[in-house]
Motif scaffolding. Structure first.
Motif, PDB file in Angstrom:
ATOM      1  N   TYR A   6      99.827  -5.083 -30.769  1.00 15.52           N
ATOM      2  CA  TYR A   6      99.191  -5.005 -32.087  1.00 15.52           C
ATOM      3  C   TYR A   6     100.193  -5.302 -33.206  1.00 15.52           C
ATOM      4  CZ  TYR A   6     100.676  -0.070 -31.635  1.00 15.52           C
ATOM      5  OH  TYR A   6     101.367   1.072 -31.413  1.00 15.52           O
ATOM      6  N   PRO A   7      99.672  -5.793 -34.353  1.00 15.44           N
ATOM      7  CA  PRO A   7     100.566  -6.158 -35.455  1.00 15.44           C
ATOM      8  C   PRO A   7     101.338  -4.932 -35.948  1.00 15.44           C
ATOM      9  CG  PRO A   7      98.304  -6.911 -35.881  1.00 15.44           C
ATOM     10  CD  PRO A   7      98.258  -6.007 -34.688  1.00 15.44           C
ATOM     11  N   GLU A  90      98.398 -15.443 -41.766  1.00  8.77           N
ATOM     12  CA  GLU A  90      98.977 -16.546 -40.974  1.00  8.77           C
ATOM     13  C   GLU A  90      99.760 -15.995 -39.779  1.00  8.77           C
ATOM     14  OE1 GLU A  90      98.472 -19.680 -41.582  1.00  8.77           O
ATOM     15  OE2 GLU A  90      97.931 -19.837 -43.709  1.00  8.77           O
ATOM     16  N   ARG A  91     100.469 -14.899 -40.018  1.00  5.52           N
ATOM     17  CA  ARG A  91     101.311 -14.299 -38.960  1.00  5.52           C
ATOM     18  C   ARG A  91     100.422 -13.804 -37.806  1.00  5.52           C
ATOM     19  NH1 ARG A  91     104.980 -11.728 -42.327  1.00  5.52           N
ATOM     20  NH2 ARG A  91     104.026  -9.669 -42.212  1.00  5.52           N
ATOM     21  N   ILE A  92      99.330 -13.130 -38.127  1.00  2.00           N
ATOM     22  CA  ILE A  92      98.436 -12.616 -37.072  1.00  2.00           C
ATOM     23  C   ILE A  92      97.758 -13.778 -36.348  1.00  2.00           C
ATOM     24  CG2 ILE A  92      96.393 -11.198 -36.596  1.00  2.00           C
ATOM     25  CD1 ILE A  92      97.125  -9.503 -39.032  1.00  2.00           C
ATOM     26  N   LEU A  93      97.372 -14.790 -37.118  1.00  2.00           N
ATOM     27  CA  LEU A  93      96.711 -15.961 -36.513  1.00  2.00           C
ATOM     28  C   LEU A  93      97.639 -16.658 -35.503  1.00  2.00           C
ATOM     29  CD1 LEU A  93      93.949 -17.352 -36.957  1.00  2.00           C
ATOM     30  CD2 LEU A  93      95.084 -18.936 -38.500  1.00  2.00           C
ATOM     31  N   ALA A  94      98.929 -16.611 -35.767  1.00  2.00           N
ATOM     32  CA  ALA A  94      99.893 -17.313 -34.903  1.00  2.00           C
ATOM     33  C   ALA A  94     100.383 -16.444 -33.753  1.00  2.00           C
ATOM     34  CB  ALA A  94     101.084 -17.772 -35.741  1.00  2.00           C
ATOM     35  N   SER A  95      99.858 -15.206 -33.623  1.00  2.00           N
ATOM     36  CA  SER A  95     100.434 -14.282 -32.638  1.00  2.00           C
ATOM     37  C   SER A  95     100.059 -14.527 -31.166  1.00  2.00           C
ATOM     38  CB  SER A  95     100.104 -12.828 -33.021  1.00  2.00           C
ATOM     39  OG  SER A  95      98.712 -12.620 -33.044  1.00  2.00           O
ATOM     40  N   GLU A 111      90.606 -18.455 -36.528  1.00  2.00           N
ATOM     41  CA  GLU A 111      90.313 -17.507 -37.601  1.00  2.00           C
ATOM     42  C   GLU A 111      90.629 -16.078 -37.137  1.00  2.00           C
ATOM     43  OE1 GLU A 111      86.969 -19.699 -36.790  1.00  2.00           O
ATOM     44  OE2 GLU A 111      85.577 -18.020 -37.019  1.00  2.00           O
ATOM     45  N   LEU A 112      90.524 -15.122 -38.076  1.00  2.00           N
ATOM     46  CA  LEU A 112      90.655 -13.711 -37.705  1.00  2.00           C
ATOM     47  C   LEU A 112      89.257 -13.094 -37.664  1.00  2.00           C
ATOM     48  CD1 LEU A 112      93.760 -12.380 -39.719  1.00  2.00           C
ATOM     49  CD2 LEU A 112      93.671 -13.509 -37.483  1.00  2.00           C
ATOM     50  N   ASP A 113      89.073 -12.212 -36.681  1.00  2.00           N
ATOM     51  CA  ASP A 113      87.807 -11.494 -36.549  1.00  2.00           C
ATOM     52  C   ASP A 113      88.047 -10.018 -36.853  1.00  2.00           C
ATOM     53  OD1 ASP A 113      85.155 -10.723 -35.602  1.00  2.00           O
ATOM     54  OD2 ASP A 113      86.203  -9.929 -33.840  1.00  2.00           O
ATOM     55  N   HIS A 114      87.091  -9.398 -37.551  1.00  2.00           N
ATOM     56  CA  HIS A 114      87.133  -7.941 -37.705  1.00  2.00           C
ATOM     57  C   HIS A 114      86.541  -7.362 -36.428  1.00  2.00           C
ATOM     58  CE1 HIS A 114      87.661  -9.066 -41.912  1.00  2.00           C
ATOM     59  NE2 HIS A 114      88.211  -7.877 -42.062  1.00  2.00           N
ATOM     60  N   LYS A 129      95.190  -3.705 -37.479  1.00  2.00           N
ATOM     61  CA  LYS A 129      94.826  -3.438 -36.076  1.00  2.00           C
ATOM     62  C   LYS A 129      93.343  -3.750 -35.814  1.00  2.00           C
ATOM     63  CE  LYS A 129      98.463  -0.072 -35.019  1.00  2.00           C
ATOM     64  NZ  LYS A 129      99.184  -0.111 -36.298  1.00  2.00           N
ATOM     65  N   ASN A 130      92.599  -3.987 -36.886  1.00  2.00           N
ATOM     66  CA  ASN A 130      91.190  -4.398 -36.738  1.00  2.00           C
ATOM     67  C   ASN A 130      91.037  -5.909 -36.909  1.00  2.00           C
ATOM     68  OD1 ASN A 130      88.429  -3.745 -36.338  1.00  2.00           O
ATOM     69  ND2 ASN A 130      88.032  -4.001 -38.536  1.00  2.00           N
ATOM     70  N   LEU A 131      92.143  -6.615 -37.155  1.00  2.00           N
ATOM     71  CA  LEU A 131      92.076  -8.066 -37.379  1.00  2.00           C
ATOM     72  C   LEU A 131      92.619  -8.794 -36.161  1.00  2.00           C
ATOM     73  CD1 LEU A 131      93.338  -8.184 -41.081  1.00  2.00           C
ATOM     74  CD2 LEU A 131      90.990  -8.262 -40.251  1.00  2.00           C
TER      75      LEU A 131
END
Ligand code: ZN
Length: 287
Positions: A6-7, A90-95, A111-114, A129-131
């Motif tokens: 998780y981020p 961008e950081r979460i999208l690239a994880s 994309e990011l999802d909730h 943590k929800n993204l």
């Protein structure tokens, strides 16, 4: 599916930065909301870590921080090109590894999802943590599904790691011409609650449809590559090649490729020339 750590972000600071950038509310209101969210975020993390997503209540308006306000924090400050948290987006999208969608392990993330939909759980609109990074196909299938029942849940890639178990199998629906399908394995060793989540994830994201179409391409390739083994009846050669394919994907035991090769190696009729019964004109069955 892919598991992602998780981020590791300061989520209360993220909320404060977003709220300050948006304006409308006072610093005192932001400070009060931060205290409230600290508990909410803590509960979210604990319930998710224990597989109790059902226990997380829907959001209620808190002063100025209603659904509309919280959703806008996300769309303006995360998604918006000029948003104050665009770098975190961008950081979460690239994880994810290989930039593959952790929900299907096939398509590329876009994309990011909730994970808990932001229209009902808007307190978690900018909670990292929800993204979850996701592909547009999975996001469209998931939509606003409320995870308030066990058969409406999805694997959460930050909390649920099923990537090292085999929980998908391939079955033959017909042998001539060959027709196949994928499904969840009914395993007594898996608890009923987890099995319900896996089945819901698999069926709601229509993973059978996705995996079958990929597997049909592979069966077509194999028909071509095994063709020269028909005359000499080199069935050991066929089995050996499938075994090599299986070895290559053995580190991904929950993949459709692992399910496909494992099944083919068990089917002597397929190895002994049955592979030639594949007809690319036969469309996948709608199940
Ligand atoms: Zn996907």
């Amino acid at each position: 599916m892919y598991f992602i750590p998780y981020p590791n972000e300061n989520d209360l600071k993220i909320f404060e930065d977003c709220a300050r950038a948006k304006g409308i509310v006072t610093p005192q209101e932001i400070a009060q909301m931060k205290c409230f969210l600290a508990n909410k975020f803590n509960d979210f993390h604990n319930e998710m870590a224990n597989g109790n997503v059902i226990n997380i209540p829907r959001s209620n308006p808190s002063g100025n921080f209603d659904q509309n306000y919280m959703e806008k924090l996300y769309t303006e400050q995360f998604v918006g090109a000029q948003g104050i948290c665009r770098d975190i987006y961008e950081r979460i999208l690239a994880s994810p590894i290989f930039l593959k969608c952790p929900m299907c392990a096939e398509s590329t993330v876009t994309e990011l999802d909730h994970h808990l939909p932001k229209n009902s759980y808007y307190e978690f609109s900018v909670y990292t943590k929800n993204l979850v990074p996701i592909c547009s196909r999975c996001n469209k299938k998931k939509r606003h599904t409320m995870p308030n029942m066990v058969n409406k849940q999805f694997i959460h890639p930050y909390y649920d790691d099923f990537s090292k178990c085999t929980w998908i199998e391939m079955v033959f629906l017909n042998m001539d011409p060959i027709e196949i399908s994928f499904q969840c394995i009914e395993d007594d060793k898996i608890s009923k609650v987890i099995l319900a989540k896996l089945k819901s994830h698999f069926s709601r994201l229509k993973l059978n449809e996705l995996y079958t179409s990929h597997a049909l391409v592979k069966l077509h390739d194999m028909k071509n590559s095994f063709h020269e083994m028909i005359k000499p009846k080199d069935w050991d050669g066929v089995a050996s090649e499938i075994g090599i394919y299986l070895k290559g994907v053995s580190h991904r035991p929950d993949s459709w490729e692992f399910a496909l090769y494992t099944k083919l190696l068990k089917e002597r009729w397929y190895i002994e020339g049955g592979f030639d019964k594949f007809d690319p004109q036969v469309k996948p069955r709608k199940i």
